[in-house]
Design an enzyme around this catalytic site. Structure first.
Site, PDB file in Angstrom:
ATOM      1  N   HIS A 271      71.408 115.614  52.251  1.00 29.12           N
ATOM      2  CA  HIS A 271      71.343 115.910  50.966  1.00 29.12           C
ATOM      3  C   HIS A 271      71.729 117.066  50.686  1.00 29.12           C
ATOM      4  O   HIS A 271      71.822 117.508  49.628  1.00 29.12           O
ATOM      5  CB  HIS A 271      69.643 115.852  50.453  1.00 29.12           C
ATOM      6  N   CYS A 272      72.311 117.943  51.466  1.00 30.51           N
ATOM      7  CA  CYS A 272      72.930 119.409  50.969  1.00 30.51           C
ATOM      8  C   CYS A 272      74.427 119.419  51.290  1.00 30.51           C
ATOM      9  O   CYS A 272      75.221 119.531  50.446  1.00 30.51           O
ATOM     10  CB  CYS A 272      72.239 120.344  51.647  1.00 30.51           C
ATOM     11  N   ILE A 273      74.633 119.535  52.574  1.00 25.00           N
ATOM     12  CA  ILE A 273      76.368 119.710  52.779  1.00 25.00           C
ATOM     13  C   ILE A 273      77.357 118.855  52.157  1.00 25.00           C
ATOM     14  O   ILE A 273      78.237 119.511  51.638  1.00 25.00           O
ATOM     15  CB  ILE A 273      76.604 119.767  54.201  1.00 25.00           C
ATOM     16  N   ASP A 276      76.447 119.879  47.932  1.00 27.07           N
ATOM     17  CA  ASP A 276      76.552 121.468  47.476  1.00 27.07           C
ATOM     18  C   ASP A 276      78.058 121.923  46.828  1.00 27.07           C
ATOM     19  O   ASP A 276      78.227 122.461  45.882  1.00 27.07           O
ATOM     20  CB  ASP A 276      75.995 122.410  48.300  1.00 27.07           C
TER      21      ASP A 276
END
Length: 435
Positions: A271-273, A276
């Site tokens: 859910h981030c890399i 973002d």
């Protein structure tokens, strides 16, 4: 505005968490375990029912811990946002996905803030933990919350503290991972830091503003995105040159300084890399700035599922097999090893690329029995049998789960494309090809 600090010190403060997912539920559990009465908020009824029954649905939460704190009355969950009125501190931990145009979708943050407004009161702390672009707390959240008639920094506290959740990490959990906190005012920062210090065992790092904390989170994951983009590009080049790039990385990491090992793979997940850098590049355009290095790495990483499908086609071609009609067994659809989380999983993107070429794709994942893609539920194979492996024209390893017997896979597979070097300890390698 002193009362809230006193409540945090004597643990009489009531703490709230909005969003009971991979970030919110572990945080709510730690708050309750620290002795605070905690209320979890979510719009999904099944999560509320499970929490209130003491039943866990997140891998990093210990079942016994959840059951114990629910039975003790320290943790409860609800869809009724009017209960925000009884909370002294509320953390917002809702998803911040990308929309169909690869732009930040902050609708969940916005709706959460709007849900809080009618029930806000003086001496309240609100902390945003959802990953987003720099400026969200001050430009979006603060004006919405001030519609309550209360003034930020005077009547209530507002801060940003980026979540740092690494699903499946056996060492660092919510409780012992250092926290970064940046408030609208120094007092906002102090109150938010006091809350986390009363809950966590890890140190709290204070920064001068929410924007610094927001950019810090972007830096953490963009750093990884760029470095993974670098090794993915070098892996593609090394394959053309006939060089084992995994051996190259192992050799490079023998240097005790100046190098951190990153590894290639079929793409980025979680859910981030993967998300973002898109937040940052989107925000950068507001300033007429193009994040060229970041955007280049994103292009490489986004291309990896397609590249893996192309490599698979070449392997099949050596066996005089067309991709169209070939049976391909995918090993692992979770986005990283030994977890059940498949958000943004590159394996699912690889499957989509293979299906575009009319391949017959089946998958086995010991952690993910089913997954949902665009509203359609996909079912995996229940058992990794010799018959299943032998029936496949090609086996592709897309997640390196440690509870898979890769020697058994090698023994029964016609051909294997290992995109994660999961089979590095398998000695017989005549049917194994690495990314």
């Amino acid at each position: 505005m002193k009362n809230i600090k006193e409540k945090l010190l004597n643990k009489s403060a009531i703490l709230g968490v909005i969003g009971l997912g991979y970030v919110g539920l572990p945080l709510a559990v730690e708050k309750a375990k620290a002795g605070f009465k905690t209320i979890g908020f979510d719009i999904q009824e099944y999560k509320i029912e499970m929490v209130n029954a003491g039943k866990n649905y997140i891998g990093d939460v210990v079942n016994e811990d959840l059951d114990k704190i629910v039975k003790s009355g320290l943790l409860s969950a609800t869809t009724d946002f009017s209960q925000v009125a009884s909370a002294d501190c509320v953390c917002i931990c809702v998803p911040t996905p990308l929309d169909e145009y690869q732009q930040p979708d902050i609708s969940y943050v916005k709706s959460s803030a709007e849900s809080i407004v009618p029930y806000m009161h003086k001496d309240m702390l609100i902390v945003l933990e959802s990953t987003t672009y720099p400026g969200t707390t001050e430009e979006l959240l603060k004006p919405i919350l001030e519609k309550s008639g209360l003034k930020c920094g005077v009547d209530f506290h507002l801060a940003f503290s980026p979540e740092r959740v690494d699903p499946g990490n056996l060492i660092y959990k919510t409780k012992n991972t250092p926290k970064v906190v940046g408030g609208i005012t120094p007092e906002c920062t102090d109150v938010a830091a006091a809350m986390y210090e009363s809950i966590l065992e890890a140190p709290v790092h204070r920064v001068s503003s929410p924007a610094v904390a927001e950019m810090e989170k972007i830096l953490e994951n963009t750093y990884r995105n760029v470095n993974i983009g670098l090794v993915n590009e070098l892996a593609i080049l090394s394959n053309k040159m006939g060089i084992n790039f995994w051996e190259v990385v192992d050799a490079a990491k023998s240097k005790p300084y100046g190098f951190q090992a990153f590894y290639p793979g079929p793409g980025l997940g979680g859910h981030c890399i993967p998300l973002d850098p898109y937040y940052l590049s989107w925000k950068a355009r507001e300033y007429g700035f193009h994040t060229s290095m970041i955007e280049s790495s994103m292009m490489i990483n986004d291309k990896m599922p397609e590249y893996c499908a192309e490599r698979a086609s070449k392997i099949l071609n050596r066996f005089k097999k067309a991709m169209n009609g070939s049976k391909i067994l995918i090993l692992g659809v979770a986005y990283k090893q030994d977890i059940d989380d498949y958000r943004e999983s590159p394996a699912i993107k690889v499957i989509a690329e293979l299906k575009k070429e009319r391949a017959q794709v089946v998958y086995y994942d010991p952690f993910v029995a089913t997954y949902c893609e665009r509203g359609v539920v996909k079912k995996g194979e229940l058992e990794l049998t010799a018959e299943l492996i032998e029936s496949a024209d090609l086996v592709i390893v897309t997640t390196s789960h440690t509870n898979v017997d890769y020697g058994f896979v090698q023994k029964h597979a016609k051909a294997i494309f290992d995109t994660k070097n999961a089979m590095k300890h398998v000695k017989v390698r005549n049917n194994i090809e690495l990314l």
